[in-house]
Design a protein around this motif. Structure first.
Motif, PDB file in Angstrom:
ATOM      1  N   ALA A  11       0.841  -1.193   0.000  1.00 14.25           N
ATOM      2  CA  ALA A  11       0.000   0.000   0.000  1.00 14.25           C
ATOM      3  C   ALA A  11       0.876   1.242   0.000  1.00 14.25           C
ATOM      4  CB  ALA A  11      -0.900   0.000   1.219  1.00 14.25           C
ATOM      5  N   THR A  12       0.419   2.259  -0.669  1.00 17.33           N
ATOM      6  CA  THR A  12       1.168   3.508  -0.766  1.00 17.33           C
ATOM      7  C   THR A  12       0.374   4.615  -0.104  1.00 17.33           C
ATOM      8  OG1 THR A  12       2.081   2.790  -2.877  1.00 17.33           O
ATOM      9  CG2 THR A  12       2.257   5.123  -2.346  1.00 17.33           C
ATOM     10  N   ASP A  13       1.022   5.340   0.789  1.00 19.29           N
ATOM     11  CA  ASP A  13       0.397   6.490   1.424  1.00 19.29           C
ATOM     12  C   ASP A  13       0.776   7.708   0.595  1.00 19.29           C
ATOM     13  OD1 ASP A  13      -0.749   8.337   3.027  1.00 19.29           O
ATOM     14  OD2 ASP A  13       0.615   8.068   4.718  1.00 19.29           O
ATOM     15  N   TYR A  14      -0.170   8.253  -0.129  1.00 22.93           N
ATOM     16  CA  TYR A  14       0.113   9.362  -1.029  1.00 22.93           C
ATOM     17  C   TYR A  14       0.267  10.687  -0.303  1.00 22.93           C
ATOM     18  CZ  TYR A  14      -0.867   6.110  -4.759  1.00 22.93           C
ATOM     19  OH  TYR A  14      -0.828   5.036  -5.605  1.00 22.93           O
ATOM     20  N   ARG A  28       7.631  12.198   0.299  1.00 17.70           N
ATOM     21  CA  ARG A  28       8.283  11.226  -0.571  1.00 17.70           C
ATOM     22  C   ARG A  28       9.742  11.051  -0.193  1.00 17.70           C
ATOM     23  NH1 ARG A  28       5.067  11.221  -5.969  1.00 17.70           N
ATOM     24  NH2 ARG A  28       3.055  11.563  -5.012  1.00 17.70           N
ATOM     25  N   GLU A  31      14.307   5.488  -2.604  1.00 19.83           N
ATOM     26  CA  GLU A  31      14.426   4.086  -2.196  1.00 19.83           C
ATOM     27  C   GLU A  31      15.590   3.905  -1.224  1.00 19.83           C
ATOM     28  OE1 GLU A  31      14.415   1.081  -5.208  1.00 19.83           O
ATOM     29  OE2 GLU A  31      12.920   2.166  -6.375  1.00 19.83           O
ATOM     30  N   GLN A  53      14.521   4.940   2.217  1.00 22.16           N
ATOM     31  CA  GLN A  53      13.599   3.955   2.781  1.00 22.16           C
ATOM     32  C   GLN A  53      14.362   2.743   3.314  1.00 22.16           C
ATOM     33  OE1 GLN A  53      10.762   3.094  -0.280  1.00 22.16           O
ATOM     34  NE2 GLN A  53       9.516   4.905   0.167  1.00 22.16           N
TER      35      GLN A  53
END
Length: 96
Positions: free
Chosen positions: A2-5, A9, A12, A15
């Motif tokens: 799932a991506t939390d928009y 941002r 990678e 992250q």
């Protein structure tokens, strides 16, 4: 995944660094997976509403067997005579 928009941002690389740091922190924290509470001791401290039944008395009225009833010799339940499957073995339709 799932991506939390709404989240800021990250690249990678950032992250991966964050997740590795979190894993290291979890590994170093030895007490994070342990629970200090004794289950039996915790259960004794809980009191359910209406749990004290010491002053209650159970009274049951047993009615005599009726003419149109029988007791199944397989499941030992009392059924109406219409549920009798085999008169020899005195079994109900469910057990037959």
């Amino acid at each position: 995944m799932a991506t939390d928009y709404d989240a800021p941002r990250k690249t990678e690389e950032e992250q991966k660094e964050d997740s590795i740091e979190e894993l290291k922190a979890r590994r170093n924290d030895k007490t994070s997976g342990k629970v200090d509470e004794d289950e039996a001791e915790a259960a004794e401290s809980f009191e359910l509403p209406g749990a004290d039944l010491s002053h209650e008395e159970l009274s049951v009225e047993v009615k005599p067997k009726q003419e149109d009833e029988f007791t199944c010799m397989s499941c030992f339940l009392v059924h109406h005579r219409s549920q009798l499957a085999d008169e020899k073995t005195m079994t109900c339709r469910d057990c037959a």
